[in-house]
Design an enzyme around this catalytic site. Structure first.
Site: not given
Length: 531
Positions: A67, A183-184, A453, A458-459
């Site tokens: 990434r 966390r992110k 998904g 994430c989409g």
């Protein structure tokens, strides 16, 4: 589990170990299978993510995804050629593809670990990187894909996105200061009222607006937007406006507060919004201002006035977010940008090379990525637009300036093809659904459809007009793949998150159940007519 992994060994060791592991494989001292057995599984499958290297053991054992970090989504033809060459060595390998992500960057799939070291080094030399792009780090900094070329922009986001990226990554070489967040963490910077960066779903969203009294360009601050399996939340307004010169100070201060006080025991409550809600918005705002006043790196000092204000409002009524696909005149006389649709954001190596060739020939060696997984060629001379569009790669290819009403707004995450938590395959399926719906219905408007998904979204299913999210389902009493369907998402100045409308709709058998449900929604909600 992640907390135990971090306590055992700091993730930043991956910045060194990825090169060491690659060297062991290149030297022939180990085969991949031998090295995998000799290496701590947490190192291989978790800590390497701190270097932006992801082992997809469940789907593609022995192959890795990188990434990248591409602040503001800006790429040069030289960078594109380098990426193309790195991927071309894998030929037509099924796993070797490149995807645009919903964070305006690229993911390179199907890599061998021994190749990652040279790839990382080459990217850094070209001004890009991959470090800190996974796990509990600040992710790619999103900006406006029309920065510097849009006549309606309030602020050119390019330099500020680069400066934020350099701060959090140590100029793409790794910055231990931010290598152990709870966390992110996502940061987005908008340049216009269109909010092409989707600030409302980021931990820090900077929304460009001019100060009502002085006319100075600056940013309203919104905080805490995020998606997870347990919660989807839009951002909250901090009632704070900052000038461009205070953006690094603001981001640094919020990151320090989050790092030092964010939740660490429960990862479902470890995002920034939970801390804001625990403290209360006013308390959190005061803490941010105090940190901005006094922090040693960017603070203005206690003796100086902090040049910020409350939220600023636009002088004119709200307006509808503009479509950037197609040909559009720039603010620079004699130039246009060309927005090109990339079906679900996926490339092969030769396509990356061709995009680099077109950028070098027509757009000053520059190409831009968007969060909707498309590309933009800026600075195309008006007299050369026709030649660009007539190029065989565009005229006869799958990348179009005017796709159909479903394809135009189509976004899809990686899905079960490569992602270990994906419940359904998304990318190929999304394209097939769009094609079938466009063939069956006359659709009078663009309908943005996003396909995730799994519930991690994430989409970004919740921002779409129609969102699909992988879910379990049953058909004739048997367990099958399925989706939940969301409705009502919106982007731009009046952004909103959609709500779940249908649950557990079965897929399979040419996806007839899903197509039927989507067809009804197109007719009832979007004015479609069955052909």
């Amino acid at each position: 589990m992640q907390l135990q992994i971090k306590l055992k060994k700091d993730g930043s060791v991956a910045w060194r170990e990825v090169h060491e592991l690659a060297a062991l494989l290149r030297s022939g001292q180990y085969t991949w299978e031998e090295l995998d057995l000799a290496t701590d599984t947490d190192d291989m499958d978790q800590r390497l993510k701190y270097a932006g290297i992801f082992h997809r053991r469940k789907r593609t054992p022995g192959r890795f995804m990188m990434r990248m970090r591409i602040p503001n989504g800006l790429l040069t033809s030289k960078q594109l050629f380098f990426i193309s060459e790195a991927m071309a060595k894998y030929g037509d390998d099924y796993e070797a593809v490149v995807d645009i992500t919903t964070r305006q960057n690229l993911q390179l799939r199907g890599l061998k670990l021994e190749d990652t070291s040279d790839l990382i080094t080459g990217l850094v030399e070209l001004g890009l990187g991959s470090y800190s792009s996974g796990l509990d780090n600040v992710r790619n900094v999103v900006g406006s894909p029309l920065a510097g070329i849009d006549s309606l922009e309030d602020f050119d986001t390019r330099q500020i996105c680069k400066e934020i990226n350099d701060m959090v990554t140590g100029n793409n070489k790794g910055n231990p200061e931010w290598a152990n967040l709870p966390r992110k963490f996502n940061i987005a910077v908008s340049g216009s009222r269109d909010d092409y960066a989707h600030t409302h779903i980021n931990d820090i969203g900077l929304q460009a607006v001019r100060h009502e009294k002085t006319g100075e360009a600056g940013f309203n601050v919104v905080l805490g937007g995020y998606f997870s399996t347990k919660r989807a939340a839009g951002s909250v307004d901090l009632n704070l406006w900052v000038p461009p010169g205070q953006v690094l100070n603001l981001c640094y201060s919020i990151l320090r507060i989050f790092r030092d006080h964010g939740h660490r025991k429960d990862r479902q409550k470890a995002r920034l919004l939970w801390l804001i809600e625990e403290w209360g918005l006013e308390t959190f705002r005061n803490a941010v201002l105090e940190e901005m006043q006094t922090n040693a790196k960017y603070g203005v000092g206690e003796e100086n006035s902090l040049p910020v204000d409350g939220e600023q409002r636009h002088a004119e009524p709200s307006f509808e977010r503009r479509d950037y696909l197609g040909v559009h005149r720039q603010k620079q006389t004699g130039y246009s940008w060309v927005g090109l649709h990339v079906p679900v954001g996926r490339f092969r190596a030769f396509e990356i090379h061709e995009l680099g060739r077109l950028a070098e020939k027509y757009s000053g060696g520059e190409m831009r990525l968007t969060v909707e997984q498309n590309v933009i060629f800026p600075n195309v001379r008006d007299e050369e637009v026709a030649s660009l569009l007539a190029d065989p790669f565009i005229a006869g290819g799958r990348f179009k300036i005017n796709p159909g009403p479903i394809a135009r707004g189509l976004v899809a995450c990686t899905g079960a093809q490569f992602c270990g938590v994906g419940l359904v395959e998304t990318k190929t399926r999304a394209i097939e659904l769009a094609e079938k719906l466009e063939a069956a219905y006359d659709i009078p408007q663009t309908v943005r459809m996003h396909f995730s998904g799994c519930p991690n979204s994430c989409g970004q299913s919740q921002v779409a007009d129609i969102g699909l999210m992988g879910a379990p389902a049953k058909k004739d009493g048997k367990a099958v793949e399925g989706v939940d369907v969301f409705l009502g998402g919106a982007v731009g100045e009046e952004a909103a998150l959609g709500e779940k409308f249908l649950k557990n709709v079965a897929m399979g058998e040419e996806d007839s159940d899903v197509l039927s449900a989507l067809g009804e929604l197109l007719v009832e909600r979007f004015g479609a007519v069955k052909k």
